[in-house]
Scaffold this motif. Structure first.
Motif, PDB file in Angstrom:
ATOM      1  N   THR A  95       0.834  -1.211   0.000  1.00 50.65           N
ATOM      2  CA  THR A  95       0.000   0.000   0.000  1.00 50.65           C
ATOM      3  C   THR A  95       0.865   1.256   0.000  1.00 50.65           C
ATOM      4  O   THR A  95       0.575   2.230  -0.717  1.00 50.65           O
ATOM      5  N   ASN A  96       1.920   1.258   0.793  1.00 52.64           N
ATOM      6  CA  ASN A  96       2.834   2.406   0.834  1.00 52.64           C
ATOM      7  C   ASN A  96       3.452   2.672  -0.532  1.00 52.64           C
ATOM      8  O   ASN A  96       3.524   3.828  -0.983  1.00 52.64           O
ATOM      9  N   GLN A  99       0.767   4.174  -2.771  1.00 52.29           N
ATOM     10  CA  GLN A  99       0.350   5.522  -2.374  1.00 52.29           C
ATOM     11  C   GLN A  99       1.417   6.572  -2.692  1.00 52.29           C
ATOM     12  O   GLN A  99       1.098   7.695  -3.080  1.00 52.29           O
ATOM     13  N   ARG A 100       2.664   6.217  -2.501  1.00 56.17           N
ATOM     14  CA  ARG A 100       3.753   7.174  -2.654  1.00 56.17           C
ATOM     15  C   ARG A 100       4.242   7.322  -4.102  1.00 56.17           C
ATOM     16  O   ARG A 100       5.190   8.051  -4.370  1.00 56.17           O
ATOM     17  N   ALA A 178      -6.514  -2.015  -0.487  1.00 56.85           N
ATOM     18  CA  ALA A 178      -6.681  -0.968   0.525  1.00 56.85           C
ATOM     19  C   ALA A 178      -6.282   0.396  -0.024  1.00 56.85           C
ATOM     20  O   ALA A 178      -5.357   0.516  -0.827  1.00 56.85           O
ATOM     21  N   LYS A 179      -6.971   1.430   0.439  1.00 53.57           N
ATOM     22  CA  LYS A 179      -6.700   2.786  -0.022  1.00 53.57           C
ATOM     23  C   LYS A 179      -5.765   3.551   0.907  1.00 53.57           C
ATOM     24  O   LYS A 179      -5.319   4.650   0.579  1.00 53.57           O
ATOM     25  N   SER A 180      -5.484   2.977   2.080  1.00 48.67           N
ATOM     26  CA  SER A 180      -4.603   3.643   3.034  1.00 48.67           C
ATOM     27  C   SER A 180      -3.981   2.612   3.956  1.00 48.67           C
ATOM     28  O   SER A 180      -4.472   1.476   4.069  1.00 48.67           O
ATOM     29  N   VAL A 181      -2.895   3.011   4.626  1.00 49.44           N
ATOM     30  CA  VAL A 181      -2.244   2.129   5.594  1.00 49.44           C
ATOM     31  C   VAL A 181      -3.184   1.823   6.749  1.00 49.44           C
ATOM     32  O   VAL A 181      -3.229   0.700   7.260  1.00 49.44           O
ATOM     33  N   GLU A 182      -3.968   2.827   7.169  1.00 50.59           N
ATOM     34  CA  GLU A 182      -4.930   2.613   8.244  1.00 50.59           C
ATOM     35  C   GLU A 182      -5.950   1.561   7.852  1.00 50.59           C
ATOM     36  O   GLU A 182      -6.359   0.724   8.672  1.00 50.59           O
ATOM     37  N   GLY A 183      -6.374   1.598   6.581  1.00 51.87           N
ATOM     38  CA  GLY A 183      -7.311   0.595   6.085  1.00 51.87           C
ATOM     39  C   GLY A 183      -6.712  -0.796   6.114  1.00 51.87           C
ATOM     40  O   GLY A 183      -7.390  -1.771   6.450  1.00 51.87           O
TER      41      GLY A 183
END
Length: 269
Positions: A95-96, A99-100, A178-183
């Motif tokens: 995911t990271n 996202q990055r 997932a759309k975010s690390v929190e997710g």
């Protein structure tokens, strides 16, 4: 520097292997340089082992067969639990990268689509192997003694490898979706927590409340724990070894192509 034409002349399988090795090195380097991950790799399994043995040992020992030490019973469960929760790292790392914009940079290179996923999965196999060794050494210091032979330890290593790969590829699917690390953290917790605690990892599955027993007894975590436990302390394996292998192979056959397809689909948008 090799040109695009030179890359195209090489076998695609060879390029995929080389790309995966490069990504494995990259992901492993990140783990080594990340102090937080290193601390988690070394100290988290020690904390779980010591606390479970100290807090639950007296109470759970009452439900164990005569002569069975809780630390001997617990070791396999703690190892499997640590590996299961450790797969979260695979999902977070994927995911990271997405996202990055790191994956977008890789797309500009003649690189295999599976290389990024392979890199994260295999590097996490190494990390989980370190955690397992740390736990076993800690267990020995606390008094754990195993009757396993050299062949038994090889079988244990094989089962743990299959389990790690299966859970890491499932985590890869979560990481891509997932759309975010929190997710990622929320989804993996919701999936892994009930599997590990509603199993035979920390208490005998037969000692759970009646309505939960069918789930616990057929839980893949229970199969792996019982298979590893039987090899460690010499208890009967029954069907757990075969069921563990079937579950892991089936998961890999299904999860790997799904993760690869989802990754290619999301990175080509």
């Amino acid at each position: 520097m090799a040109t695009q034409l030179e890359f195209e002349k090489k076998p695609r399988l060879w390029l995929s292997i080389v790309d995966s090795l490069i990504m494995i090195k990259r992901s492993s380097t990140h783990i080594v340089r990340n102090t937080d991950q290193l601390l988690g790799t070394f100290f988290q399994p020690i904390m779980f082992l010591v606390l479970f043995a100290a807090v639950f040992g007296g109470a759970v020992a009452l439900s164990l067969p005569p002569g069975v030490d809780y630390l001997e019973f617990l070791m396999a469960g703690i190892i499997i639990q640590t590996v299961a929760f450790g797969s979260t790292t695979t999902a977070i790392a994927i995911t990271n990268d997405m996202q990055r914009g790191i994956v977008d940079r890789f797309r500009s290179l003649p690189m295999s689509n599976l290389a990024v996923l392979n890199g994260h999965v295999v590097s996490d196999v190494f990390r989980n192997a370190i955690s397992t060794v740390v736990m076993i050494l800690t267990g020995l210091l606390l008094g754990f003694r195993s009757s396993a032979s050299f062949i038994d330890w090889l079988l244990i290593a094989g089962l743990l490898l299959l389990f790690t790969l299966a859970f890491s590829w499932l985590a890869a699917i979560v990481g891509v979706l997932a759309k975010s690390v929190e997710g990622v953290q929320w989804l993996t917790f919701v999936l892994i927590f009930p599997l590990t605690f509603a199993s035979g990892a920390f208490v005998p599955a037969g000692s759970l409340v009646e309505w939960l027993r069918p789930f616990a007894e057929n839980n893949p975590i229970t199969h792996f724990v019982e298979a590893v436990r039987s090899l460690m302390v010499g208890t009967p394996m029954d069907e757990h070894g075969l069921m563990s292998v079937i579950w892991a192979v089936a998961t890999l056959v299904i999860a790997m192509p799904i993760a690869a397809w989802l990754f290619k689909r999301k990175t080509s948008q």
